[in-house]
Scaffold this motif. Sequence first.
Motif, mmCIF file in Angstrom:
data_model
loop_
_atom_site.group_PDB
_atom_site.id
_atom_site.type_symbol
_atom_site.label_atom_id
_atom_site.label_comp_id
_atom_site.label_asym_id
_atom_site.label_seq_id
_atom_site.Cartn_x
_atom_site.Cartn_y
_atom_site.Cartn_z
ATOM 1 N N MET A 10 75.065 14.024 9.152
ATOM 2 C CA MET A 10 73.977 14.754 9.798
ATOM 3 C C MET A 10 72.677 14.606 9.018
ATOM 4 O O MET A 10 71.605 14.353 9.588
ATOM 5 C CB MET A 10 74.359 16.226 9.892
ATOM 6 C CG MET A 10 73.374 17.065 10.666
ATOM 7 S SD MET A 10 73.621 18.799 10.281
ATOM 8 C CE MET A 10 72.888 18.885 8.664
ATOM 9 N N TRP A 11 72.756 14.722 7.700
ATOM 10 C CA TRP A 11 71.546 14.594 6.878
ATOM 11 C C TRP A 11 70.973 13.188 6.963
ATOM 12 O O TRP A 11 69.761 13.000 6.936
ATOM 13 C CB TRP A 11 71.842 14.961 5.413
ATOM 14 C CG TRP A 11 71.840 16.446 5.206
ATOM 15 C CD1 TRP A 11 72.909 17.226 4.911
ATOM 16 C CD2 TRP A 11 70.720 17.325 5.305
ATOM 17 N NE1 TRP A 11 72.538 18.539 4.817
ATOM 18 C CE2 TRP A 11 71.198 18.629 5.055
ATOM 19 C CE3 TRP A 11 69.366 17.141 5.591
ATOM 20 C CZ2 TRP A 11 70.367 19.751 5.067
ATOM 21 C CZ3 TRP A 11 68.544 18.258 5.601
ATOM 22 C CH2 TRP A 11 69.037 19.532 5.348
ATOM 23 N N LEU A 14 69.093 13.014 10.149
ATOM 24 C CA LEU A 14 67.853 13.777 10.026
ATOM 25 C C LEU A 14 66.823 13.008 9.211
ATOM 26 O O LEU A 14 65.634 12.945 9.570
ATOM 27 C CB LEU A 14 68.126 15.130 9.368
ATOM 28 C CG LEU A 14 68.521 16.271 10.306
ATOM 29 C CD1 LEU A 14 68.837 17.524 9.507
ATOM 30 C CD2 LEU A 14 67.406 16.559 11.315
ATOM 31 N N MET A 17 65.403 10.244 11.270
ATOM 32 C CA MET A 17 64.462 10.756 12.251
ATOM 33 C C MET A 17 63.149 11.148 11.587
ATOM 34 O O MET A 17 62.060 10.932 12.143
ATOM 35 C CB MET A 17 65.059 11.964 12.991
ATOM 36 C CG MET A 17 66.090 11.578 14.025
ATOM 37 S SD MET A 17 67.071 12.979 14.571
ATOM 38 C CE MET A 17 65.928 13.766 15.680
ATOM 39 N N ALA A 18 63.237 11.719 10.389
ATOM 40 C CA ALA A 18 62.026 12.123 9.671
ATOM 41 C C ALA A 18 61.167 10.905 9.378
ATOM 42 O O ALA A 18 59.941 10.930 9.576
ATOM 43 C CB ALA A 18 62.404 12.838 8.384
ATOM 44 N N ALA A 21 59.569 9.773 12.557
ATOM 45 C CA ALA A 21 58.515 10.690 12.997
ATOM 46 C C ALA A 21 57.229 10.452 12.203
ATOM 47 O O ALA A 21 56.127 10.450 12.759
ATOM 48 C CB ALA A 21 58.975 12.137 12.854
ATOM 49 N N ILE A 22 57.395 10.267 10.898
ATOM 50 C CA ILE A 22 56.208 10.061 10.063
ATOM 51 C C ILE A 22 55.590 8.695 10.344
ATOM 52 O O ILE A 22 54.367 8.563 10.466
ATOM 53 C CB ILE A 22 56.580 10.228 8.576
ATOM 54 C CG1 ILE A 22 56.859 11.709 8.344
ATOM 55 C CG2 ILE A 22 55.471 9.720 7.667
ATOM 56 C CD1 ILE A 22 56.991 12.115 6.941
ATOM 57 N N LEU A 24 55.672 7.089 13.091
ATOM 58 C CA LEU A 24 54.981 7.169 14.378
ATOM 59 C C LEU A 24 53.578 7.736 14.211
ATOM 60 O O LEU A 24 52.632 7.308 14.863
ATOM 61 C CB LEU A 24 55.775 8.032 15.361
ATOM 62 C CG LEU A 24 56.989 7.382 16.019
ATOM 63 C CD1 LEU A 24 57.748 8.405 16.848
ATOM 64 C CD2 LEU A 24 56.574 6.199 16.885
ATOM 65 N N ALA A 47 54.207 17.213 10.952
ATOM 66 C CA ALA A 47 55.459 17.244 10.191
ATOM 67 C C ALA A 47 55.391 18.351 9.148
ATOM 68 O O ALA A 47 56.326 19.143 8.988
ATOM 69 C CB ALA A 47 55.698 15.892 9.528
ATOM 70 N N GLY A 50 55.583 21.671 10.835
ATOM 71 C CA GLY A 50 56.956 21.964 11.224
ATOM 72 C C GLY A 50 57.771 22.453 10.046
ATOM 73 O O GLY A 50 58.422 23.504 10.116
ATOM 74 N N PHE A 51 57.715 21.725 8.939
ATOM 75 C CA PHE A 51 58.563 22.051 7.800
ATOM 76 C C PHE A 51 58.094 23.318 7.085
ATOM 77 O O PHE A 51 58.854 24.280 6.915
ATOM 78 C CB PHE A 51 58.605 20.885 6.819
ATOM 79 C CG PHE A 51 59.561 21.126 5.696
ATOM 80 C CD1 PHE A 51 60.928 21.101 5.917
ATOM 81 C CD2 PHE A 51 59.104 21.398 4.423
ATOM 82 C CE1 PHE A 51 61.822 21.340 4.896
ATOM 83 C CE2 PHE A 51 59.995 21.650 3.386
ATOM 84 C CZ PHE A 51 61.352 21.619 3.627
ATOM 85 N N CYS A 54 58.306 26.393 9.304
ATOM 86 C CA CYS A 54 59.688 26.848 9.470
ATOM 87 C C CYS A 54 60.164 27.611 8.241
ATOM 88 O O CYS A 54 60.680 28.727 8.336
ATOM 89 C CB CYS A 54 60.562 25.622 9.733
ATOM 90 S SG CYS A 54 62.305 25.935 9.751
ATOM 91 N N VAL A 55 59.949 27.014 7.056
ATOM 92 C CA VAL A 55 60.416 27.648 5.820
ATOM 93 C C VAL A 55 59.663 28.965 5.592
ATOM 94 O O VAL A 55 60.270 30.004 5.291
ATOM 95 C CB VAL A 55 60.225 26.686 4.626
ATOM 96 C CG1 VAL A 55 60.495 27.402 3.318
ATOM 97 C CG2 VAL A 55 61.140 25.484 4.788
#
Lengths: 77, 586
Positions: A10-11, A14, A17-18, A21-22, A24, A47, A50-51, A54-55
Amino acid sequence: MKLRSKKKYMWLILALMAVIAIALGFIFPPDGHGPEFWFSNIYIFFALLGFIGCVAMIYIAKWLGRFWLQRKEDYYD
Amino acid sequence: MINFPPAVIFFVGAILLLLLPLRIRPAAFLVFPAVAFWWLLSVNAGDSLSMPFLNYTLVITRIDELSLVFGYVFVLVTFLGGIYGYHVKDTTQKVASLLYAGSGLGVVFAGDLFTLVIFWEIMAISSVYLIWARRTQQSRSAGMRYLMVHIFGGSVLIAGVLMHITQTGSIEFNHMDAGIASYLILIAFCINAAVPPLHAWLADAYPEGTVYGSVFLSAFTTKTAVYALARGFAGWEILIWAGVIMAIYGVIYAVLENDTRRLLAYHIISQVGYMVAGVGIGTMVAINGVSAHAFTHILYKGLLFMGAGAVLYATGRSKLSELGGLAKFMPGILILYMVGAFSISGVPLFSGFVSKSMIIYAAGLSGLGLVVLFLNLASVGTFLHTGLKLPYFTWFGKPQSLENTTEISRIPPGMYIGMGLTAILCIVIGVYPSLLYNILPYPVDYNPYTANHIVEAVQILVFTGIGFFLLIDLLKGKNTISLDTDWFYRRPAKLAYKVFVVSVNSFFGWLESIVLKMVQLVLKVGTNPVGYLSDTIGSAGKRVGGVTGKDHADYDPDKQRMPLEFMGLLVLLVFVGLLAWSLFQL
């Protein structure tokens, strides 16, 4: 063991994808069509939003909950 | 040409439903939204229906582009909710939901303030049955609090409307100018739109509704308020910031929330915040965004409530701390729920992506960078809870004492079909946004699928996901509730009960006991005055002699009869008194 490998997997996804995303963000910089602000030219801004958002949200809410808002379920009874 | 308002279709439906045999009621329910949909297709913007009332003209129905958008989605969600609740045998809920949907339609098509007020009140009263129908102690009291708040809101609205009419002489419902009357009306609208600090009723009551009822609750009250705000208060700047606060407020509370449907309720507040902010911006793009977002929101929020409701239906549980590991038991519900979750989170190709961004875009066009920032931040929270926390702790994670699979009841096919159709609509709107854009109040010149916008969305979503999995342990459901502004009427309720009920009661109890004692004394004396007097006077001596056995109340005619002289003496005394008085008068 199975659970741990699942987590690793999973990591990995992720992280992949990270990176995408960056990347892009750099491939498609603001094209000057829509409205732009100071943050529009930071290509990884959303990004970060989001991070960090969220935290920060989790910690702020947890802190508020612990010291003020959270009560036992029978508080109003 | 209009012959009757659309609310009539649902109101007549509510009565007809009661007359039909029980067996065909669920199917008959679906006829009414279908008829209403036909009605909506048959009318044109600009049509209206009015009738004289006292010195005024009531515009019972006014059709324009803004009201039509809301009308379409209200009818759609009634139909979808009817399919989802096909299995529901409780006719009270069905009738209440028809009245509720009908009055919701009544509000969005009301052309004057009287009509608005009337439908506004019917909406409050009919919706409370969807909460009470759960028939638990919590739902009873939550429903009562909900009703109190809305009756208060309705009274504020009536006060504002009456003031407005006396000031302007007009009952038309259009854009409002600043003034006390407008402020009162604004407050009433803000109560229904759940603008903090007037929002607590929503998170308090919606999770206590029935599985079927909460789907309807999530759709109408807040969205009619959004419509009313857009109609009356577009461009009022205070609403921009009220909306931004709502958007953030809802997601902060959702972090702490343990009940799935209460978490979703807090997200209604957050999502309606986008709409309220859009109303505050008030430009054509913004009002388009508000209408579009209300449309998509009703569908995906309905879908989310259907999903959480299905879990509650199957397991009897709605707390994250009691759920987990359900993916293998109800994978279909998980997938359908995730469509709703992706829609609300603004994942590209889902409906929220094409509507939420329109409001943010409008904020950008108006140069409101901070609003853009905060609304994007709220999107982070939305994905974090609705898209990650809720599904993770419900369908994945560690199963909490749910090893016994026989506990899970079978989900009726109607629920799947209702959710499925709603999910399809969410995706269709996401993929073909022009379907939605074509029915918006103003011409749309906006394309959500630009490279930049997609990149922004992807960055936000991916990095929110990373944050979630890093801090996942902090987000586990805990058996707590969170204080909110309902504290102000729930906690002092105990004190108020003590002051106004218990203390008043005990005061009257005390008074009553004194009166009773006096009555007893009068009775005692009155039945036998001579005996009482002679007893009291003579008791000292008797007590010494220890002869108190005889009760003075026992009348002994031989001993205690009044001598005739006594009466003669009384009469004489009266005459002497009269004489003295007449002498004094001279």
